[in-house]
Design an enzyme around this catalytic site. Structure first.
Site, PDB file in Angstrom:
ATOM      1  N   ASN A  14      21.430 -43.957 -31.796  1.00 52.82           N
ATOM      2  CA  ASN A  14      21.960 -44.732 -32.585  1.00 52.82           C
ATOM      3  C   ASN A  14      21.136 -44.833 -34.031  1.00 52.82           C
ATOM      4  OD1 ASN A  14      23.639 -46.594 -33.599  1.00 52.82           O
ATOM      5  ND2 ASN A  14      22.111 -48.386 -33.616  1.00 52.82           N
TER       6      ASN A  14
ATOM      7  N   HIS B 210      20.014 -47.016 -37.418  1.00 57.99           N
ATOM      8  CA  HIS B 210      20.328 -48.347 -38.069  1.00 57.99           C
ATOM      9  C   HIS B 210      19.866 -48.409 -39.432  1.00 57.99           C
ATOM     10  CE1 HIS B 210      20.400 -52.861 -37.862  1.00 57.99           C
ATOM     11  NE2 HIS B 210      19.199 -52.634 -38.409  1.00 57.99           N
TER      12      HIS B 210
ATOM     13  N   LEU C 258      28.663 -53.395 -29.100  1.00 61.34           N
ATOM     14  CA  LEU C 258      27.370 -53.289 -28.076  1.00 61.34           C
ATOM     15  C   LEU C 258      27.774 -52.741 -26.667  1.00 61.34           C
ATOM     16  CD1 LEU C 258      24.520 -54.194 -28.452  1.00 61.34           C
ATOM     17  CD2 LEU C 258      24.949 -56.449 -27.486  1.00 61.34           C
TER      18      LEU C 258
ATOM     19  N   LYS D  63      34.922 -54.198 -20.421  1.00 65.78           N
ATOM     20  CA  LYS D  63      34.663 -53.118 -19.516  1.00 65.78           C
ATOM     21  C   LYS D  63      35.807 -52.090 -19.234  1.00 65.78           C
ATOM     22  CE  LYS D  63      35.913 -56.152 -15.353  1.00 65.78           C
ATOM     23  NZ  LYS D  63      37.269 -56.267 -15.818  1.00 65.78           N
TER      24      LYS D  63
ATOM     25  N   GLY E  58      32.529 -43.289 -41.047  1.00 63.87           N
ATOM     26  CA  GLY E  58      32.392 -41.672 -40.583  1.00 63.87           C
ATOM     27  C   GLY E  58      31.696 -40.834 -41.290  1.00 63.87           C
ATOM     28  N   SER E  59      30.925 -41.394 -42.243  1.00 64.04           N
ATOM     29  CA  SER E  59      29.942 -40.519 -43.195  1.00 64.04           C
ATOM     30  C   SER E  59      28.987 -40.029 -42.357  1.00 64.04           C
ATOM     31  CB  SER E  59      29.386 -41.053 -44.430  1.00 64.04           C
ATOM     32  OG  SER E  59      28.624 -42.294 -44.102  1.00 64.04           O
ATOM     33  N   ASN E  60      28.327 -40.603 -41.267  1.00 63.49           N
ATOM     34  CA  ASN E  60      27.289 -40.095 -40.795  1.00 63.49           C
ATOM     35  C   ASN E  60      27.776 -38.903 -39.738  1.00 63.49           C
ATOM     36  OD1 ASN E  60      24.351 -41.169 -40.992  1.00 63.49           O
ATOM     37  ND2 ASN E  60      25.798 -42.935 -41.352  1.00 63.49           N
TER      38      ASN E  60
HETATM   39  C1  GRF Z   1      25.533 -46.723 -41.468  1.00 62.40           C
HETATM   40  O1  GRF Z   1      24.834 -47.570 -42.337  1.00 62.40           O
HETATM   41  C2  GRF Z   1      24.886 -46.872 -40.000  1.00 62.40           C
HETATM   42  O2  GRF Z   1      23.504 -47.419 -40.058  1.00 62.40           O
HETATM   43  C3  GRF Z   1      25.399 -48.502 -39.532  1.00 62.40           C
HETATM   44  O3  GRF Z   1      26.611 -48.336 -39.930  1.00 62.40           O
HETATM   45  C4  GRF Z   1      27.052 -47.481 -40.953  1.00 62.40           C
HETATM   46  C5  GRF Z   1      28.196 -46.504 -40.476  1.00 62.40           C
HETATM   47  O4  GRF Z   1      28.482 -45.708 -41.429  1.00 62.40           O
HETATM   48  N1  GRF Z   1      25.304 -48.476 -38.134  1.00 62.40           N
HETATM   49  P1  GRF Z   1      29.303 -44.527 -41.620  1.00 62.40           P
HETATM   50  O5  GRF Z   1      30.629 -44.867 -40.841  1.00 62.40           O
HETATM   51  O6  GRF Z   1      28.593 -43.360 -40.780  1.00 62.40           O
HETATM   52  O7  GRF Z   1      29.887 -43.947 -42.799  1.00 62.40           O
END
Ligand code: GRF
Length: 190
Positions: A104, A106, A89, A63, A12-14
């Protein structure tokens, strides 16, 4: 004000980087939805004061899990759905229903290295330029329209850990920016 809901599966860092940036704006992160009960993103959500929901996928059909997510989204009615390390997905039905509203991040320069090993595959390649991609979500695996990319040039002497750290730093820089810009546009369209 425009609102986003964030879907996560793990660290969850993002999610945190987006919440912190959005808290400086008029916009709101309405909730976090996570499919893993013990994910660290729940700890972050509590500290950030963001409502968090666990929607398990384990032991049931996709589902059924998606029906629960869809019910939450119908209730919360966000302007934007942000996948941030969400490792499931979404079905074509879900991506169609929310077309143009799901994004999203990536950890590679798409269309190179889609899928779950973007960092390792980028690292193992002979590419000098590595980076990250924010994109719209369609029915494919990391195939939706690219919104923004950020890259850096490696020396070739870095370890996998060092590359991973640089990739995450790129993510934490551009993902909040893109989310806020999209929320600004969505707000204007209202
Ligand atoms: C990130 O590297 C993102 O690109 C990928 O999964 C990772 C998630 O990291 N899809 P976080 O959970 O946000 O720390």
């Amino acid at each position: 004000m425009a609102e986003a809901v964030i879907l996560t599966s793990g660290n969850g860092s993002n999610f945190q980087a987006i919440c912190e940036a959005v808290s400086e704006t008029e916009h709101k992160i309405a909730a976090m939805i996570c499919n893993k009960k013990d994910a660290y993103s729940f700890v972050r959500a509590e500290k950030l004061g963001i409502p968090a929901y666990h929607v398990p996928y384990l032991g049931r059909d996709r589902k059924d899990a998606e029906k629960e997510i869809d019910e939450l989204l119908t209730r919360l009615h966000p302007d934007l759905i942000v996948l941030a390390g969400f490792m499931k997905l979404l079905s074509p039905e879900m991506t169609k229903k929310y077309e143009g509203k799901i994004i999203n991040i990536h950890p590679a320069l798409l269309p190179k290295y889609p899928g779950t090993h973007g960092i390792e595959e980028s690292f193992a390649s002979s590419d000098k330029e590595l980076g990250v991609t924010v994109h719209y979500v369609d029915a494919g695996m990391d195939t939706g329209k690219v919104i923004r990319q950020k890259s850096f040039v490696r020396t070739g002497l870095e370890s996998l850990d060092e590359i991973e750290t640089r990739i995450h730093a790129c993510e934490h820089e551009i993902y909040p920016q893109v989310v806020i810009e999209l929320l600004n546009c969505l707000e204007e369209e209202k």
